[in-house]
Design an enzyme around this catalytic site. Structure first.
Site, PDB file in Angstrom:
ATOM      1  N   ASN A 173     -54.007  76.541  34.775  1.00 25.13           N
ATOM      2  CA  ASN A 173     -54.406  75.472  34.524  1.00 25.13           C
ATOM      3  C   ASN A 173     -56.092  75.286  34.482  1.00 25.13           C
ATOM      4  OD1 ASN A 173     -52.207  74.075  33.693  1.00 25.13           O
ATOM      5  ND2 ASN A 173     -51.983  73.037  35.720  1.00 25.13           N
ATOM      6  N   HIS A 200     -47.009  76.906  42.821  1.00 21.05           N
ATOM      7  CA  HIS A 200     -47.160  76.016  41.499  1.00 21.05           C
ATOM      8  C   HIS A 200     -46.081  76.458  40.385  1.00 21.05           C
ATOM      9  CE1 HIS A 200     -49.971  74.611  37.854  1.00 21.05           C
ATOM     10  NE2 HIS A 200     -48.958  73.756  38.121  1.00 21.05           N
TER      11      HIS A 200
END
Length: 799
Positions: A197, A146
């Site tokens: 996140n 990511h």
């Protein structure tokens, strides 16, 4: 050191993330193929070609040099799948649709090389579910990767394994991402939105809820939750605009779709805020649509107001009393905020409490250790400290008690209690989750050290979390000499290190004296000298504030003396009998640039911004910067058959006269401030290691300084040609009269003054012209206005 050789990478998907990942691979010299669907009309690679062209227009630029876009190989799934066999790493980065990704995996699986790693760039989809579409032979070589947006600039990369992923594959990929791509890697568990996140967006949602509760405006909140709080300067709502409100909504939806009240006790707080719904309906997606929580009209900034559904003037600041509270020591700071009566103070305590609460409850499910959470929030959301660090510094058990009291009183976002490990066992006894032995892993109940791979040995002073008492470069090694301006020290008794200690590593006469002392010591006892100050910036240039008292007391002769001493320092560096390495990261401006160009060699982090910017304060480079440009131009001409020197001077003159700064190490090389044989290092934490190794290698190879040579200058005719162009710019209104005067002085130095073209001069001769121009400008009222504006506001004045 065994390493996983990555000779070529394929990136699947030429969208925003895929194209920018490909761009960053080019930045670090990794050959890359960018794939997408075949275009229905026109050239089959049309989709990719459009994406690559778009990279040149993006700001901030994904490419170190825009022209390097041509190095991105273009491919499509219809014609070029065979080329996947050449790739050692395949990064899938198509849209966040599980079904689309699974279909693509079935298509590409037969073409992935038997040794290659396949990684999915996703911000939150289950990596284990994605792996189910793969053949058994490929599953051990599959994982999640990511990147954060924009990939070139964001330091964080999360790696996510599945139960089938081979541990060696994750180690190999981490090594490549760390050293070759220059990133900070965190291993995340395969849970919705992973670590950064999951915690970061929960924090933003928490902030939005508390904003509604306390009735604060977005600009006040951004003022309070930006630099004053040790977070990104954009605060909360400006950050959302930068990220994109559609992107934020997607991450929120992932939380809503993949979690429930049973799996996450904070689930009710994941509801999409009303203001976000309204802005999305209006198509106001943030910076990309030029309107979101904020809208800029000309120079005026407006903020959205939910009540009226319109934008109103922005610019409100938080109450100064809370700014002062945020500057207090951690324990006192939280106590003051918790006990404050005002809405702003209560709001600040609430969002801190919520972040601590959420991180503690979810630590065991999202990460291996507390360190991973703190690094993820630091590197992914621009925080100076992660939630566990801030909590621990403020007093672990006291803060835990306050949080538990708020939970009991119904003030928290959830009634879930803090985990038992917070109050009992090793964490309670140690006073926090971070210790010299390592960071707490709630699964094992132990403090675990950082994972060490061979590549990490190149990081001599890696970034660390507070509480670990890791060695600081400020006190490490053996100090040879130290004063207020500089520290001279060594790690191995072979290479001397010079670390500038002044604010922003500005260059004062004391710093120059320390550098000269360092060169003398290095020549006597060491293999080389490395100029490395530990953190950004390399140097913002001469310390003008330090020179002002001498100028006021003695006059311009004091400035002349100081400049001459700086020039002598630069020449001492250039002609030292040991290699002098400038290890550059961040800004190297003005005098910092002059140190860099006079060093024997430069080792620069990718994000190095180098330039001669003295024009911004109404001055000319005065410590040899112009002399360097003139000498380099003469050397370049001498290697060709060209008889006219002026074309070789043009780029250097333009860079100095317009205060151009390279926006990357690659662009700084194009401007001539880095040379072709200088080293560019992707990872900032490897800079010192590489610089020391370069010094040793140069010494071992028998380093000798260059000969002192005379070189040709363009003379009065060259100056007249440049000035003719300047007259047109002035008369056309492109530059002011004072800009014209400064640029004319620069031209005079670069061309050697009132001499014939081709006249041979020395560096000392041109440096004398530099000093004369510098001292003339110091006494000019318009220059003094520019200097005072810069010292008082930090912004250049154009007059």
């Amino acid at each position: 050191m065994n390493r996983f050789p990555v000779r070529k990478v394929a990136v699947l998907g030429a969208g925003v993330m895929g194209a920018q990942i490909a761009a960053h691979l080019v930045n670090v010299k990794v050959p890359v193929l960018l794939f997408d669907l075949a275009a229905k009309e026109g050239p089959k690679n049309g989709v990719v070609s459009k994406a690559v062209d778009g990279l040149k227009k993006l700001k901030p630029s994904p490419l170190g040099v825009a022209d390097d876009a041509v190095l991105i190989g273009q491919a499509n799934y219809d014609e070029h799948l065979e080329q996947l066999r050449e790739c050692d790493l395949v990064i899938e980065a198509i849209a966040e649709r599980m079904d689309w990704k699974l279909d693509l995996y079935k298509k590409i699986a037969p073409f992935v090389a038997p040794h290659a790693i396949l990684a999915s760039n996703t911000s939150g989809l289950s990596i284990t579910k994605l792996s189910e579409a793969l053949p058994e032979a490929l599953k051990p070589r599959f994982c999640g990767i990511h990147f954060f947006n924009p990939p070139r600039y964001m330091y964080l990369v999360e790696l996510i394994g599945t139960p089938s992923t081979d541990a060696r594959i994750l180690d190999d990929l981490e090594s490549f991402v760390t050293s070759a791509l220059g990133k900070g890697v965190v291993r995340a568990k395969d849970t919705p939105n992973f670590i950064a996140n999951r915690v970061g967006i929960a924090g933003m949602l928490s902030t939005m809820r508390e904003v509604e509760k306390f009735g604060l405006t977005y600009d006040v909140v951004d003022d309070l939750t930006g630099k004053k709080m040790g977070r990104a300067s954009s605060g909360t709502f400006r950050t959302a605009d930068i990220v994109g409100l559609d992107t934020m909504a997607h991450v929120i939806k992932t939380l809503q779709d993949t979690l429930s009240a049973e799996t996450d006790p904070f689930y009710p707080s994941f509801a999409t805020p009303e203001v976000l719904k309204v802005l999305l309906e209006k198509g106001n997606l943030g910076q990309k649509t030029k309107a979101g929580f904020y809208r800029k009209v000309g120079r005026e900034v407006y903020r959205f107001e939910l009540e009226s559904g319109d934008y109103v003037p922005a610019g409100e600041k938080g109450d100064e009393v809370y700014a002062r509270m945020l500057q207090r020591p951690p324990a006192e700071r939280l106590k003051l905020l918790r006990e404050s009566k005002g809405a702003q103070g209560q709001f600040l305590w609430a969002i801190l409490r919520n972040s601590f609460h959420y991180a503690a409850v979810h630590l065991s499910t999202i990460a291996e250790t507390a360190r991973d959470v703190d690094f993820a929030l630091r590197w992914g959301f621009g925080m100076k400290q992660g939630p566990f660090e801030a909590w621990q510094e403020a007093g672990w058990l006291q803060v835990a008690q306050w949080i538990q009291e708020d939970i009991a009183a119904g003030k928290a976002l959830s009634n879930a209690p803090l985990p038992e490990w917070v109050f009992k066992g090793p964490v309670a006894e140690a006073g926090g989750v971070h210790t010299p032995e390592g960071s707490f892993n709630p699964t094992t109940g132990k403090f675990e050290p950082r994972r060490l791979l061979p590549v990490h040995a190149r990081q001599l002073f890696p970034e660390n979390v507070s509480g670990t008492k890791a060695a600081s470069f400020k006190t490490a090694g053996t100090t040879v000499h130290e004063d207020d301006g500089i520290r001279l020290w060594t790690l191995d008794d072979e290479v001397l290190i010079a670390s500038i200690k002044s604010k922003m590593h500005a260059i004062s006469p004391e710093v120059a004296e320390g550098l000269q002392q360092g060169i003398e010591l290095a020549e006597q006892k060491y293999q080389g000298l490395v100029i490395w100050s530990g953190d950004d910036p390399f140097s913002v240039g001469a310390d003008l504030q330090a020179l002002m008292p001498a100028f006021i007391a003695v006059g311009v002769s004091a400035i002349d003396d100081a400049e001459q001493f700086l020039q002598q320092t630069m020449l001492r560096m250039r002609y030292a009998n040991v290699p002098v390495i400038a290890a550059i990261r961040g800004m190297a401006l003005g005098g910092g640039c002059e140190i860099a160009v006079h060093a024997s060699k430069r080792v620069a982090a990718m994000e190095s911004y180098i330039g001669l910017v003295e024009v911004g304060v109404g001055l000319v480079p005065g410590a040899g910067g112009l002399t360097y440009i003139a000498r380099r131009a003469a050397e370049q001409q001498a290697r060709t058959t060209h008889k006219d020197l002026l074309p070789f001077l043009t780029e250097g003159f333009t860079a100095a006269a317009m205060a151009k700064v390279g926006t990357s190490a690659l662009e700084s090389r194009k401007l001539g401030y880095l040379l072709d044989d200088d080293v560019i290092v992707p990872n900032k934490d490897e800079l010192l290691y590489v610089a020391i190794e370069e010094a040793k290698a140069m010494f071992t190879a028998g380093w000798r300084p260059p000969h002192r040579r005379q070189f040709a200058v363009a003379g009065r005719n060259g100056k007249a040609t440049i000035q003719g162009q300047l007259v047109n710019m002035r008369d056309g209104g492109f530059i002011s009269q004072h800009d014209f005067h400064i640029a004319s002085l620069i031209a005079n130095v670069l061309t050697g003054g009132d001499v014939d073209g081709g006249t041979l001069v020395t560096e000392e001769y041109l440096m004398a012209l530099e000093r004369k121009a510098f001292c003339e400008l110091v006494t000019h009222p318009k220059t003094q206005d520019r200097i005072m504006a810069m010292l008082s506001t930090g912004k250049p004045l154009r007059n």
